[in-house]
Design a protein around this motif. Structure first.
Motif, PDB file in Angstrom:
ATOM      1  N   LEU A 137       0.831  -1.212   0.000  1.00 19.82           N
ATOM      2  CA  LEU A 137       0.000   0.000   0.000  1.00 19.82           C
ATOM      3  C   LEU A 137       0.861   1.256   0.000  1.00 19.82           C
ATOM      4  O   LEU A 137       0.583   2.207  -0.726  1.00 19.82           O
ATOM      5  N   VAL A 138       1.922   1.254   0.828  1.00 20.96           N
ATOM      6  CA  VAL A 138       2.817   2.419   0.882  1.00 20.96           C
ATOM      7  C   VAL A 138       3.468   2.638  -0.472  1.00 20.96           C
ATOM      8  O   VAL A 138       3.531   3.766  -0.973  1.00 20.96           O
ATOM      9  N   GLU A 139       3.949   1.557  -1.086  1.00 27.01           N
ATOM     10  CA  GLU A 139       4.588   1.692  -2.396  1.00 27.01           C
ATOM     11  C   GLU A 139       3.593   2.169  -3.452  1.00 27.01           C
ATOM     12  O   GLU A 139       3.909   3.035  -4.266  1.00 27.01           O
ATOM     13  N   ALA A 140       2.387   1.650  -3.441  1.00 26.31           N
ATOM     14  CA  ALA A 140       1.373   2.056  -4.421  1.00 26.31           C
ATOM     15  C   ALA A 140       0.966   3.510  -4.206  1.00 26.31           C
ATOM     16  O   ALA A 140       0.806   4.259  -5.170  1.00 26.31           O
ATOM     17  N   ARG A 141       0.824   3.922  -2.965  1.00 29.00           N
ATOM     18  CA  ARG A 141       0.411   5.288  -2.666  1.00 29.00           C
ATOM     19  C   ARG A 141       1.527   6.283  -2.960  1.00 29.00           C
ATOM     20  O   ARG A 141       1.257   7.419  -3.320  1.00 29.00           O
ATOM     21  N   SER A 142       2.771   5.863  -2.805  1.00 23.74           N
ATOM     22  CA  SER A 142       3.864   6.787  -3.116  1.00 23.74           C
ATOM     23  C   SER A 142       3.961   7.012  -4.619  1.00 23.74           C
ATOM     24  O   SER A 142       4.395   8.059  -5.070  1.00 23.74           O
ATOM     25  N   LEU A 143       3.523   6.038  -5.418  1.00 23.13           N
ATOM     26  CA  LEU A 143       3.487   6.213  -6.872  1.00 23.13           C
ATOM     27  C   LEU A 143       2.356   7.149  -7.281  1.00 23.13           C
ATOM     28  O   LEU A 143       2.465   7.894  -8.240  1.00 23.13           O
ATOM     29  N   HIS A 144       1.253   7.135  -6.527  1.00 22.62           N
ATOM     30  CA  HIS A 144       0.108   7.984  -6.841  1.00 22.62           C
ATOM     31  C   HIS A 144       0.299   9.412  -6.346  1.00 22.62           C
ATOM     32  O   HIS A 144      -0.373  10.314  -6.802  1.00 22.62           O
ATOM     33  N   ASP A 145       1.197   9.618  -5.383  1.00 26.39           N
ATOM     34  CA  ASP A 145       1.428  10.946  -4.811  1.00 26.39           C
ATOM     35  C   ASP A 145       2.871  11.382  -5.052  1.00 26.39           C
ATOM     36  O   ASP A 145       3.624  11.605  -4.115  1.00 26.39           O
ATOM     37  N   PRO A 146       3.294  11.475  -6.327  1.00 25.60           N
ATOM     38  CA  PRO A 146       4.697  11.825  -6.574  1.00 25.60           C
ATOM     39  C   PRO A 146       4.984  13.278  -6.186  1.00 25.60           C
ATOM     40  O   PRO A 146       4.111  14.123  -6.227  1.00 25.60           O
TER      41      PRO A 146
END
Length: 155
Positions: A137-146
């Motif tokens: 989730l952290v990795e996916a969310r960091s991709l969505h919030d660059p």
């Protein structure tokens, strides 16, 4: 990533929680029963027995509090005596190394936050799966919030 958990999701050591709460209720019931069954006790002594049982139950209740709640806007870490809200970009890494008592979150301010809601004590495989899910989730969310690129203008 289709294997990401649906948000909101709560991670907590369920078996540990059940054991702590069951023990708390049992301790309170036994101490209260002893207070009521011992005839030579004064009313003040009976009250002190019941108060002691309630105090022990309260301690076990606090120990059962830890959880990690992930939702669309971030993560809330509830530990024994505190709560902290984190936005997704604040979490850089989710760590659960062999021998760790619980997950540690490496944060963007250079600190590390223990997340007692994911702990491998009784249910090790569950804790590993929960840590992997939170990491994904952290990795996916960091991709969505660059972060905006340094050369980008803001109009």
């Amino acid at each position: 990533m289709s294997d990401l958990p649906q948000l909101p999701v709560t991670f907590r050591p369920a078996i540990t929680r059940v054991v702590l709460l069951t023990a708390g209720v049992a301790i309170f019931a036994v101490i209260t029963a002893v207070a009521l069954l011992l005839e030579p006790l004064t009313p003040g002594e009976r009250i002190s027995f019941v108060f002691t049982g309630a105090l022990l139950f309260g301690v076990l209740l606090m120990l059962s509090r830890p959880k990690v709640v992930a939702d669309d806007s971030g993560v809330t870490v509830v530990n024994i005596a505190g709560r902290r809200r984190l936005e997704w970009p604040e979490i850089l890494q989710v760590n659960l190394r062999p021998g760790d008592p619980w997950v540690f979150l490496n944060l963007s301010d250079g600190t590390s936050l223990p997340a007692l809601g994911i702990q491998p004590g009784i249910a090790k495989q569950r804790a590993i799966a929960d840590a992997r899910a939170l990491r994904a989730l952290v990795e996916a969310r960091s991709l969505h919030d660059p972060e905006p690129s340094p050369g980008a203008s803001q109009g």
